[in-house]
Motif scaffolding. Structure first.
Motif, PDB file in Angstrom:
ATOM      1  N   GLY A 172     -35.806  53.088 -46.711  1.00 12.22           N
ATOM      2  CA  GLY A 172     -34.789  52.337 -45.972  1.00 12.22           C
ATOM      3  C   GLY A 172     -34.426  52.900 -44.724  1.00 12.22           C
ATOM      4  N   ILE A 173     -34.267  52.192 -43.826  1.00 10.93           N
ATOM      5  CA  ILE A 173     -34.025  52.664 -42.336  1.00 10.93           C
ATOM      6  C   ILE A 173     -32.673  52.183 -41.769  1.00 10.93           C
ATOM      7  CG2 ILE A 173     -34.979  53.353 -39.831  1.00 10.93           C
ATOM      8  CD1 ILE A 173     -37.557  52.812 -41.001  1.00 10.93           C
ATOM      9  N   ILE A 174     -31.583  53.012 -41.533  1.00 12.61           N
ATOM     10  CA  ILE A 174     -30.534  52.723 -40.929  1.00 12.61           C
ATOM     11  C   ILE A 174     -30.570  53.177 -39.413  1.00 12.61           C
ATOM     12  CG2 ILE A 174     -28.020  52.748 -40.612  1.00 12.61           C
ATOM     13  CD1 ILE A 174     -28.479  51.518 -43.269  1.00 12.61           C
ATOM     14  N   VAL A 278     -42.584  63.434 -41.231  1.00 10.04           N
ATOM     15  CA  VAL A 278     -42.875  63.807 -39.894  1.00 10.04           C
ATOM     16  C   VAL A 278     -43.247  62.561 -39.156  1.00 10.04           C
ATOM     17  CG1 VAL A 278     -44.064  65.195 -38.478  1.00 10.04           C
ATOM     18  CG2 VAL A 278     -43.471  66.094 -40.528  1.00 10.04           C
ATOM     19  N   ASN A 279     -43.974  61.627 -39.674  1.00  3.79           N
ATOM     20  CA  ASN A 279     -44.418  60.491 -38.867  1.00  3.79           C
ATOM     21  C   ASN A 279     -43.452  59.492 -38.672  1.00  3.79           C
ATOM     22  OD1 ASN A 279     -47.173  61.200 -38.771  1.00  3.79           O
ATOM     23  ND2 ASN A 279     -47.745  60.061 -40.554  1.00  3.79           N
ATOM     24  N   ILE A 280     -42.329  59.341 -39.649  1.00  2.69           N
ATOM     25  CA  ILE A 280     -41.070  58.473 -39.500  1.00  2.69           C
ATOM     26  C   ILE A 280     -40.042  59.275 -38.580  1.00  2.69           C
ATOM     27  CG2 ILE A 280     -39.104  57.909 -40.893  1.00  2.69           C
ATOM     28  CD1 ILE A 280     -40.601  58.098 -43.535  1.00  2.69           C
ATOM     29  N   LEU A 281     -39.997  60.654 -38.720  1.00  3.24           N
ATOM     30  CA  LEU A 281     -39.125  61.197 -37.512  1.00  3.24           C
ATOM     31  C   LEU A 281     -39.806  61.018 -36.342  1.00  3.24           C
ATOM     32  CD1 LEU A 281     -38.720  64.893 -39.066  1.00  3.24           C
ATOM     33  CD2 LEU A 281     -37.579  62.778 -39.636  1.00  3.24           C
ATOM     34  N   HIS A 282     -41.052  60.873 -35.950  1.00  2.00           N
ATOM     35  CA  HIS A 282     -41.669  60.517 -34.667  1.00  2.00           C
ATOM     36  C   HIS A 282     -41.483  59.305 -34.276  1.00  2.00           C
ATOM     37  CE1 HIS A 282     -44.247  64.553 -35.013  1.00  2.00           C
ATOM     38  NE2 HIS A 282     -42.737  64.693 -34.727  1.00  2.00           N
ATOM     39  N   VAL A 283     -41.359  58.287 -35.197  1.00  2.00           N
ATOM     40  CA  VAL A 283     -41.071  56.923 -34.892  1.00  2.00           C
ATOM     41  C   VAL A 283     -39.572  56.786 -34.539  1.00  2.00           C
ATOM     42  CG1 VAL A 283     -41.366  54.448 -35.451  1.00  2.00           C
ATOM     43  CG2 VAL A 283     -43.069  56.338 -35.882  1.00  2.00           C
ATOM     44  N   VAL A 284     -38.597  56.854 -35.570  1.00  2.00           N
ATOM     45  CA  VAL A 284     -37.216  56.470 -35.433  1.00  2.00           C
ATOM     46  C   VAL A 284     -36.494  57.470 -35.180  1.00  2.00           C
ATOM     47  CG1 VAL A 284     -37.435  54.303 -36.660  1.00  2.00           C
ATOM     48  CG2 VAL A 284     -37.025  56.396 -37.973  1.00  2.00           C
ATOM     49  N   ASN A 285     -36.615  58.815 -35.223  1.00  2.00           N
ATOM     50  CA  ASN A 285     -35.832  59.809 -34.586  1.00  2.00           C
ATOM     51  C   ASN A 285     -34.440  59.928 -35.416  1.00  2.00           C
ATOM     52  OD1 ASN A 285     -35.290  62.265 -33.766  1.00  2.00           O
ATOM     53  ND2 ASN A 285     -34.561  61.007 -31.659  1.00  2.00           N
ATOM     54  N   PRO A 286     -34.347  59.860 -36.915  1.00  2.00           N
ATOM     55  CA  PRO A 286     -33.166  59.755 -37.433  1.00  2.00           C
ATOM     56  C   PRO A 286     -32.660  61.129 -37.228  1.00  2.00           C
ATOM     57  CG  PRO A 286     -34.894  60.119 -38.974  1.00  2.00           C
ATOM     58  CD  PRO A 286     -35.480  59.807 -37.849  1.00  2.00           C
ATOM     59  N   ALA A 311     -43.482  69.124 -37.276  1.00  2.00           N
ATOM     60  CA  ALA A 311     -42.715  68.064 -36.459  1.00  2.00           C
ATOM     61  C   ALA A 311     -42.949  68.638 -34.908  1.00  2.00           C
ATOM     62  CB  ALA A 311     -41.579  67.714 -36.845  1.00  2.00           C
ATOM     63  N   LEU A 312     -42.542  67.775 -33.887  1.00  2.00           N
ATOM     64  CA  LEU A 312     -42.375  67.852 -32.670  1.00  2.00           C
ATOM     65  C   LEU A 312     -40.994  68.748 -32.375  1.00  2.00           C
ATOM     66  CD1 LEU A 312     -43.404  64.679 -30.756  1.00  2.00           C
ATOM     67  CD2 LEU A 312     -44.520  67.057 -30.463  1.00  2.00           C
ATOM     68  N   THR A 313     -40.913  69.601 -31.387  1.00  7.95           N
ATOM     69  CA  THR A 313     -39.549  70.590 -31.385  1.00  7.95           C
ATOM     70  C   THR A 313     -38.335  69.576 -31.616  1.00  7.95           C
ATOM     71  OG1 THR A 313     -41.163  71.990 -30.170  1.00  7.95           O
ATOM     72  CG2 THR A 313     -38.894  72.336 -29.939  1.00  7.95           C
ATOM     73  N   SER A 314     -38.596  68.644 -30.727  1.00  7.22           N
ATOM     74  CA  SER A 314     -37.168  67.887 -30.679  1.00  7.22           C
ATOM     75  C   SER A 314     -36.582  67.253 -32.103  1.00  7.22           C
ATOM     76  CB  SER A 314     -37.275  66.652 -29.805  1.00  7.22           C
ATOM     77  OG  SER A 314     -37.695  67.229 -28.325  1.00  7.22           O
ATOM     78  N   ALA A 315     -37.899  67.245 -32.980  1.00  8.06           N
ATOM     79  CA  ALA A 315     -37.355  66.457 -34.429  1.00  8.06           C
ATOM     80  C   ALA A 315     -37.249  67.922 -35.378  1.00  8.06           C
ATOM     81  CB  ALA A 315     -38.362  65.544 -34.785  1.00  8.06           C
ATOM     82  N   GLN A 316     -37.465  68.892 -34.994  1.00 11.44           N
ATOM     83  CA  GLN A 316     -37.306  70.029 -35.934  1.00 11.44           C
ATOM     84  C   GLN A 316     -36.011  70.135 -36.640  1.00 11.44           C
ATOM     85  OE1 GLN A 316     -39.522  72.766 -36.719  1.00 11.44           O
ATOM     86  NE2 GLN A 316     -41.214  71.613 -35.693  1.00 11.44           N
ATOM     87  N   ARG A 317     -34.920  69.837 -36.178  1.00 10.66           N
ATOM     88  CA  ARG A 317     -33.586  70.234 -36.632  1.00 10.66           C
ATOM     89  C   ARG A 317     -33.065  69.419 -37.534  1.00 10.66           C
ATOM     90  NH1 ARG A 317     -29.905  73.567 -33.838  1.00 10.66           N
ATOM     91  NH2 ARG A 317     -28.718  71.722 -33.522  1.00 10.66           N
ATOM     92  N   ILE A 318     -33.874  68.257 -38.023  1.00 10.95           N
ATOM     93  CA  ILE A 318     -33.351  67.096 -38.638  1.00 10.95           C
ATOM     94  C   ILE A 318     -33.421  67.606 -40.032  1.00 10.95           C
ATOM     95  CG2 ILE A 318     -34.318  65.075 -39.731  1.00 10.95           C
ATOM     96  CD1 ILE A 318     -35.543  64.655 -36.689  1.00 10.95           C
ATOM     97  N   GLN A 319     -32.066  67.175 -40.643  1.00 15.28           N
ATOM     98  CA  GLN A 319     -31.743  67.713 -42.193  1.00 15.28           C
ATOM     99  C   GLN A 319     -32.451  66.657 -43.186  1.00 15.28           C
ATOM    100  OE1 GLN A 319     -27.424  67.077 -42.331  1.00 15.28           O
ATOM    101  NE2 GLN A 319     -27.373  68.823 -43.439  1.00 15.28           N
ATOM    102  N   VAL A 320     -32.819  67.589 -44.254  1.00 12.82           N
ATOM    103  CA  VAL A 320     -33.266  66.671 -45.388  1.00 12.82           C
ATOM    104  C   VAL A 320     -32.322  67.062 -46.634  1.00 12.82           C
ATOM    105  CG1 VAL A 320     -35.178  66.363 -46.933  1.00 12.82           C
ATOM    106  CG2 VAL A 320     -35.538  67.031 -44.317  1.00 12.82           C
ATOM    107  N   LEU A 321     -31.586  66.221 -47.083  1.00  9.95           N
ATOM    108  CA  LEU A 321     -30.883  66.258 -48.097  1.00  9.95           C
ATOM    109  C   LEU A 321     -31.154  65.523 -49.330  1.00  9.95           C
ATOM    110  CD1 LEU A 321     -27.407  65.558 -46.240  1.00  9.95           C
ATOM    111  CD2 LEU A 321     -28.611  67.976 -46.959  1.00  9.95           C
ATOM    112  N   THR A 322     -30.611  65.974 -50.564  1.00  8.18           N
ATOM    113  CA  THR A 322     -31.057  65.160 -51.758  1.00  8.18           C
ATOM    114  C   THR A 322     -29.886  64.390 -52.159  1.00  8.18           C
ATOM    115  OG1 THR A 322     -32.566  66.950 -52.789  1.00  8.18           O
ATOM    116  CG2 THR A 322     -31.549  65.422 -54.228  1.00  8.18           C
TER     117      THR A 322
END
Ligand code: ADP
Ligand code: BMX
Ligand code: MG
Ligand code: CA
Ligand code: ZN
Length: 344
Positions: A172-174, A278-286, A311-322
Motif C-alpha cells: 500500500g502506498i500513501i 529500493v526500487n519502491i524508494l526510487h519511484v515514490v520516495n517515501p 539505494a541512491l544517496t538521497s534515499a539512504q536515510r529512509i526509515q524501515v519499521l515493523t
C-alpha cells in the motif's frame, strides 16, 4: 418565588454533563465489521472506533466462489449477533481482499491464482443485501496502509509505504496523505515488483517477483523442499517427522540454529525483498517503510542493510519499521467504515 410558583417555573438542577464520558462511550460502542480475504485465511472481526479488535473469527478461505460467499455471510451473521451482546453498534462493513479492487464499485476486478474464482466479483451487493449495512471494499495491502495511517506508525506521515507478508506479499502506498490506486486499480501491487529476469515462478504468471522469493508461501515451498531432502533438521530444533507440516517459521528457526541451507534461502529472500524496496524508494520516495505480517521482524534488519548498500544517496536515510498492529488488513477494512460514517 413563593413555593407554588417555584414548583411551576423551576426545573430540578440538570446533571452536570460530562462530555468526555459521552465521547468515551461513542468510541467504545460505534464499531465496524471487518472482513479480510487472503490466500489462506478468511477473517471477520468486530472493530471499535478506537481500533480495538473486540472479537475475531477465523476460517480457511474456501476455494470456490459459492462456498466463500456462503461462509462470509455466515461469519458476518454470527458477528452481528454477538455485537449486540458486546454492546457494539455496527455502522457498516469493510472488506479487505487480495486482488485488484475498484472501491467505487465494490468490485474485485481480478485475482491471481492465490485466490481462485475471485475475478469480476461484486462483493458489495451480497453483503449489503444480507446485512442491510453499507459496504466498503479495497485491496488488502491498501487496507494495511490505511490502518497504519489511522492507528499505526503511519499516523501523521505524509508519504509512506507498507509491505504486508502473508501467503503472498501485499503493498500500500500513501502519497500526500492519500492511497494511490492508479489508472486501473493496479497501483501498489508491490508483491509483483520483479527483481530478476528469470527468477522463480510467481502465482501471478510472471517470474522473479518479490512475492515468489519472500512471501510466506515462497518460504514454505523452500522449507518443504529442504525437509523432503532431510536437510531442514538441526540439533536443538526437535524432531521433524518426514510428513510433518513445515512452514516459513521452521525455516527461520533452522537458520537461527546454524542450518546453512536455510540461511541461504533466507538471505536470498531478504535480498530480493530489500532490492524490491529500493526500487519502491526510487519511484515514490517515501519517508517511511512499514513492514507487517508474520515475517516482518525477520526482514527488518536485512532490508535496512540492502537499502544502505543499494539505494541512491538521497534515499539512504529512509526509515524501515515493523508494524505494531495486530491485524493491519482487518483494521484498515474497519477504518474505511469508521472514517466514512463519522465524517461531518
Ligand atoms: P493470508 O492473508 O494470505 O490468508 P495470513 O496473513 O493469515 O495469510 O498468513 C498466512 C500465511 O503466513 C501462511 O500461508 C504462512 O505461509 C504464513 N504464516 C502465518 N502464520 C504463521 C506461523 N505461525 N508460522 C509460520 N508461517 C506462518
Ligand atoms: C497477491 C495478490 C495481491 C495481494 C497479495 C497479498 C491476489 C488475489 N492477491 O500478490 O492483491 O495484496 O497477494 O495477499 O491477486 P495475502 O494473501 O498474502 O494476504
Ligand atoms: Mg492477508
Ligand atoms: Ca495493494
Ligand atoms: Zn508476481
Amino acid at each position: 418565588l413563593d413555593e407554588p410558583l417555584q414548583k411551576t417555573f423551576c426545573f430540578p438542577p440538570i446533571r452536570e454533563w460530562d462530555i468526555s464520558q459521552d465521547i468515551d462511550h461513542i468510541l467504545e460502542t460505534q464499531s465496524a465489521l471487518a472482513i479480510d480475504l487472503g490466500g489462506t485465511n478468511l477473517r471477520v472481526a468486530i472493530v471499535s472506533m478506537r481500533g480495538k479488535i473486540v472479537k475475531k473469527y477465523s476460517q480457511a478461505n474456501p476455494k470456490t466462489y459459492e462456498a466463500r460467499i456462503e461462509l462470509i455471510l455466515k461469519m458476518c451473521a454470527e458477528a452481528v449477533f454477538d455485537a449486540v451482546h458486546l454492546n457494539c453498534r455496527i455502522l457498516g462493513v469493510g472488506v479487505s481482499t487480495g486482488g485488484r479492487v475498484n472501491p467505487q464499485e465494490g468490485v474485485i476486478l481480478h485475482s491471481t491464482k492465490l485466490i481462485q474464482e475471485w475475478s469480476s466479483i461484486d462483493i458489495r451487493t451480497p453483503i449489503s443485501d444480507a446485512l442491510h449495512l453499507p459496504v466498503w471494499v479495497d485491496n488488502d495491502g491498501n487496507c494495511a496502509a490505511l490502518a497504519e495511517k489511522k492507528f499505526g506508525h503511519g499516523k501523521g506521515v505524509e508519504n509512506f509505504v507498507t509491505i504486508i507478508t502473508g501467503t503472498g506479499i501485499g503493498g500500500g502506498i500513501i502519497q500526500h496523505n492519500e492511497l494511490i490506486h492508479g489508472s486501473t486499480f493496479c497501483a501498489a501491487e508491490l508483491g509483483h515488483i520483479m527483481v530478476s529476469l528469470d527468477g522463480p515462478e510467481c502465482m501471478c504468471g510472471s517470474r522473479g517477483c518479490i512475492e515468489a522469493y519472500a512471501s510466506g508461501m515462497a518460504l514454505q515451498k523452500e522449507a518443504k523442499r529442504l525437509h523432503d531432502e532431510e536437510l531442514l533438521e538441526v540439533e536443538g530444533m526437535g524432531d521433524l517427522k518426514k510428513a510433518e507440516f513445515v512452514s516459513a517459521i521452521h525455516l527461520i528457526n533452522a537458520a537461527r540454529l546454524g542450518n546453512s541451507k536455510a540461511e541461504a534461502v533466507l538471505r536470498t529472500a531478504s535480498m530480493a525483498l530489500g532490492v524490491g524496496i529500493v526500487n519502491i524508494l526510487h519511484v515514490v520516495n517515501p519517508s517511511l517503510v512499514i513492514l507487517s505480517g508474520v515475517l516482518a521482524t525477520h526482514y527488518q534488519a536485512p532490508v535496512q542493510q540492502v537499502i544502505g548498500q543499494r539505494a541512491l544517496t538521497s534515499a539512504q536515510r529512509i526509515q524501515v519499521l515493523t508494524s505494531d498492529l495486530e491485524e493491519p488488513a482487518l483494521l484498515g477494512a474497519a477504518s474505511m467504515v469508521l472514517d466514512y460514517t463519522t465524517r461531518r
